[in-house]
Scaffold this motif. Structure first.
Motif, PDB file in Angstrom:
ATOM      1  N   ARG A   1       0.879  -1.210   0.083  1.00  0.00           N
ATOM      2  CA  ARG A   1      -0.019  -0.111  -0.003  1.00  0.00           C
ATOM      3  C   ARG A   1       0.732   1.306   0.028  1.00  0.00           C
ATOM      4  N   ARG A   2       1.844   1.208   0.841  1.00  0.00           N
ATOM      5  CA  ARG A   2       2.796   2.372   0.732  1.00  0.00           C
ATOM      6  C   ARG A   2       3.480   2.674  -0.463  1.00  0.00           C
ATOM      7  N   PHE A   3       3.841   1.611  -1.067  1.00  0.00           N
ATOM      8  CA  PHE A   3       4.328   1.692  -2.295  1.00  0.00           C
ATOM      9  C   PHE A   3       3.659   2.314  -3.437  1.00  0.00           C
ATOM     10  N   TYR A   4       2.545   1.879  -3.397  1.00  0.00           N
ATOM     11  CA  TYR A   4       1.413   2.180  -4.589  1.00  0.00           C
ATOM     12  C   TYR A   4       0.939   3.880  -4.213  1.00  0.00           C
ATOM     13  N   ALA A   5       0.943   4.023  -3.060  1.00  0.00           N
ATOM     14  CA  ALA A   5       0.376   5.570  -2.442  1.00  0.00           C
ATOM     15  C   ALA A   5       1.756   6.427  -2.750  1.00  0.00           C
ATOM     16  N   ALA A   6       2.705   5.929  -2.644  1.00  0.00           N
ATOM     17  CA  ALA A   6       3.947   6.782  -2.946  1.00  0.00           C
ATOM     18  C   ALA A   6       4.123   7.232  -4.633  1.00  0.00           C
ATOM     19  N   GLY A   7       3.603   6.549  -5.359  1.00  0.00           N
ATOM     20  CA  GLY A   7       3.699   6.531  -6.993  1.00  0.00           C
ATOM     21  C   GLY A   7       4.877   6.566  -7.432  1.00  0.00           C
ATOM     22  N   GLU A   8       5.775   5.797  -6.736  1.00  0.00           N
ATOM     23  CA  GLU A   8       7.195   5.756  -7.419  1.00  0.00           C
ATOM     24  C   GLU A   8       7.200   4.490  -8.405  1.00  0.00           C
ATOM     25  N   PRO A   9       8.129   4.583  -9.176  1.00  0.00           N
ATOM     26  CA  PRO A   9       8.213   3.557 -10.390  1.00  0.00           C
ATOM     27  C   PRO A   9       8.989   2.331  -9.684  1.00  0.00           C
ATOM     28  N   PRO A  10       8.569   1.255 -10.173  1.00  0.00           N
ATOM     29  CA  PRO A  10       9.149  -0.140  -9.582  1.00  0.00           C
ATOM     30  C   PRO A  10      10.562  -0.074 -10.089  1.00  0.00           C
ATOM     31  N   ALA A  11      11.362  -0.940  -9.088  1.00  0.00           N
ATOM     32  CA  ALA A  11      12.651  -1.159  -9.220  1.00  0.00           C
ATOM     33  C   ALA A  11      13.027  -2.141 -10.371  1.00  0.00           C
ATOM     34  N   THR A  12      13.946  -1.842 -11.182  1.00  0.00           N
ATOM     35  CA  THR A  12      14.495  -2.800 -12.088  1.00  0.00           C
ATOM     36  C   THR A  12      14.910  -4.193 -11.763  1.00  0.00           C
ATOM     37  N   PRO A  13      14.327  -5.279 -12.182  1.00  0.00           N
ATOM     38  CA  PRO A  13      14.770  -6.515 -11.713  1.00  0.00           C
ATOM     39  C   PRO A  13      16.143  -6.879 -12.130  1.00  0.00           C
ATOM     40  N   ARG A  14      16.851  -7.463 -11.351  1.00  0.00           N
ATOM     41  CA  ARG A  14      18.046  -8.073 -11.655  1.00  0.00           C
ATOM     42  C   ARG A  14      18.025  -9.376 -12.051  1.00  0.00           C
ATOM     43  N   VAL A  15      18.394  -9.707 -12.869  1.00  0.00           N
ATOM     44  CA  VAL A  15      18.597 -11.229 -13.664  1.00  0.00           C
ATOM     45  C   VAL A  15      19.319 -12.073 -12.724  1.00  0.00           C
ATOM     46  N   ALA A  16      18.903 -13.126 -12.384  1.00  0.00           N
ATOM     47  CA  ALA A  16      19.293 -14.146 -11.461  1.00  0.00           C
ATOM     48  C   ALA A  16      18.908 -15.513 -11.684  1.00  0.00           C
ATOM     49  N   ALA A  17      19.657 -16.552 -10.953  1.00  0.00           N
ATOM     50  CA  ALA A  17      19.369 -17.854 -11.423  1.00  0.00           C
ATOM     51  C   ALA A  17      19.307 -18.811  -9.993  1.00  0.00           C
ATOM     52  N   THR A  18      18.386 -19.622  -9.966  1.00  0.00           N
ATOM     53  CA  THR A  18      18.267 -20.584  -8.780  1.00  0.00           C
ATOM     54  C   THR A  18      18.343 -21.881  -9.291  1.00  0.00           C
ATOM     55  N   VAL A  19      18.803 -22.963  -8.595  1.00  0.00           N
ATOM     56  CA  VAL A  19      18.719 -24.408  -8.721  1.00  0.00           C
ATOM     57  C   VAL A  19      18.169 -25.317  -7.677  1.00  0.00           C
ATOM     58  N   LEU A  20      17.135 -26.109  -8.240  1.00  0.00           N
ATOM     59  CA  LEU A  20      16.542 -27.221  -7.159  1.00  0.00           C
ATOM     60  C   LEU A  20      17.274 -28.386  -7.638  1.00  0.00           C
ATOM     61  N   LEU A  21      18.449 -28.474  -6.752  1.00  0.00           N
ATOM     62  CA  LEU A  21      19.191 -29.750  -6.467  1.00  0.00           C
ATOM     63  C   LEU A  21      18.264 -30.733  -5.920  1.00  0.00           C
ATOM     64  N   LEU A  22      18.253 -31.953  -6.797  1.00  0.00           N
ATOM     65  CA  LEU A  22      17.396 -33.149  -6.297  1.00  0.00           C
ATOM     66  C   LEU A  22      18.252 -34.443  -6.182  1.00  0.00           C
ATOM     67  N   ARG A  23      17.891 -35.380  -5.419  1.00  0.00           N
ATOM     68  CA  ARG A  23      18.367 -36.873  -5.439  1.00  0.00           C
ATOM     69  C   ARG A  23      17.421 -37.836  -4.869  1.00  0.00           C
ATOM     70  N   PRO A  24      17.507 -38.996  -5.419  1.00  0.00           N
ATOM     71  CA  PRO A  24      16.167 -40.000  -4.987  1.00  0.00           C
ATOM     72  C   PRO A  24      16.426 -40.152  -3.433  1.00  0.00           C
ATOM     73  N   THR A  25      15.245 -40.481  -2.944  1.00  0.00           N
ATOM     74  CA  THR A  25      15.328 -41.017  -1.513  1.00  0.00           C
ATOM     75  C   THR A  25      16.109 -42.116  -1.252  1.00  0.00           C
ATOM     76  N   ALA A  26      16.414 -42.686  -0.161  1.00  0.00           N
ATOM     77  CA  ALA A  26      17.115 -43.687   0.270  1.00  0.00           C
ATOM     78  C   ALA A  26      16.414 -45.129  -0.468  1.00  0.00           C
ATOM     79  N   ASP A  27      15.142 -45.182  -0.317  1.00  0.00           N
ATOM     80  CA  ASP A  27      14.406 -46.296  -0.896  1.00  0.00           C
ATOM     81  C   ASP A  27      14.134 -46.126  -2.411  1.00  0.00           C
TER      82      ASP A  27
END
Length: 290
Positions: free
Chosen positions: A30-56
């Motif tokens: 609410r505060r952000f939109y009331a201030a009427g400021e432009p949104p920040a530019t997103p920074r490009v990022a990456a994330t990784v879901l590391l997976l492994r099989p369960t013991a069984d």
């Protein structure tokens, strides 16, 4: 994105995922939109879901870390990842897997930008989990990287005393881009002061390697079945943001590791998901993803 104090007249599309929103976040929006400021530019990022099989061998476990409370999105469980570094964009490195041009087509990016995202994904999972998606050549993977010499190299990488490309070059290793399956793309809502345009990847924990609690940005790590993680979120025991929860639900729906490549191949990872915040007439709020 807007905050509609009267609710959406048409309502969300059928089947649109929705998530409850903490009151503190609603007040912040609410505060952000009331201030009427432009949104920040997103920074490009990456994330990784590391997976492994369960013991069984019956199902999958995923590696999650809890961000330090003092950090952006602190206290939330997430996957290893972070922003693309300038060194990722300028990297010249040995490469195994689809060429950067093919990755660009898949991610909807120019080839150099796509290579930077892949480089960031591999670098971050090494920095934050001690897992290295690299090998001496195509079809090979480096073994245990938990020794003292590797830890010294990882620390140098974290402190930016060496680039990821230089680390691989010194060890005569190729980045194994083919070990990363593209999964999704999310952009942080407009009202957040720090925003990320994040590409999600899935990767199987390489044989002979193990995750290590080495991230200075986390205060707890664990391997957990996606369904169990979601149950703990629903019970209020742990907290996750919508991108993490959605990714876990999608992985859980695959059943096992065998179905992941086919599932990943059909996903649209070029079009981002941008959550929007909707306020209902009764004042309650929820994130909508559709």
């Amino acid at each position: 994105m807007t905050i509609d104090s009267g609710g959406s007249p048409n309502g969300p599309a059928p089947g649109t995922p929705a998530f409850a929103v903490p009151e503190s976040l609603v007040a912040h929006a609410r505060r952000f939109y009331a201030a009427g400021e432009p949104p920040a530019t997103p920074r490009v990022a990456a994330t990784v879901l590391l997976l492994r099989p369960t013991a069984d061998g019956e199902t999958i476990e995923v590696y999650v870390i809890r961000r330090l409370a003092a950090m952006t999105f602190g206290g939330m469980y997430a996957f290893p990842g972070g922003g693309v570094d300038p060194s990722d964009s300028a990297a010249t490195l040995d490469w195994s897997g689809p060429p950067a041009s093919a990755w660009g087509d898949r991610l909807g990016l120019p080839p150099q930008a796509a290579q930077a995202v892949l480089c960031a994904a591999a670098r971050e999972v090494f920095e934050e989990a001690g897992v290295l998606l690299a090998g001496p050549g195509p079809g090979t993977i480096v073994g245990d990287v938990s020794g003292a010499d590797w830890e010294e190299a990882r620390q140098a990488l974290v402190e930016r005393r060496i680039s990821f490309a230089d680390l691989l070059r010194e060890r005569r290793l190729n980045l194994r881009s083919d070990l990363l399956l593209p999964w999704a793309r999310w952009i942080t809502p407009e009202f957040e002061p720090r925003r990320f345009d994040t590409y999600f990847f899935v990767a199987l924990l390489p044989g002979g390697q193990r995750t290590r609690d080495v991230s200075g940005e986390a205060d707890h790590t664990m391997w957990i079945r996606p369904a169990d993680a979601l149950a703990r979120v629903d019970s209020g025991e742990i907290a996750m943001l919508p991108p993490t929860r959605v990714a876990l639900a999608e992985i859980a729906a695959c059943g096992g590791l065998a179905g992941l490549p086919a599932a990943a191949s059909g996903r649209d990872v070029a079009t981002p998901v941008l959550p929007r915040l909707e306020l209902a007439p009764d004042g309650t709020a929820r994130f909508l993803l559709g």
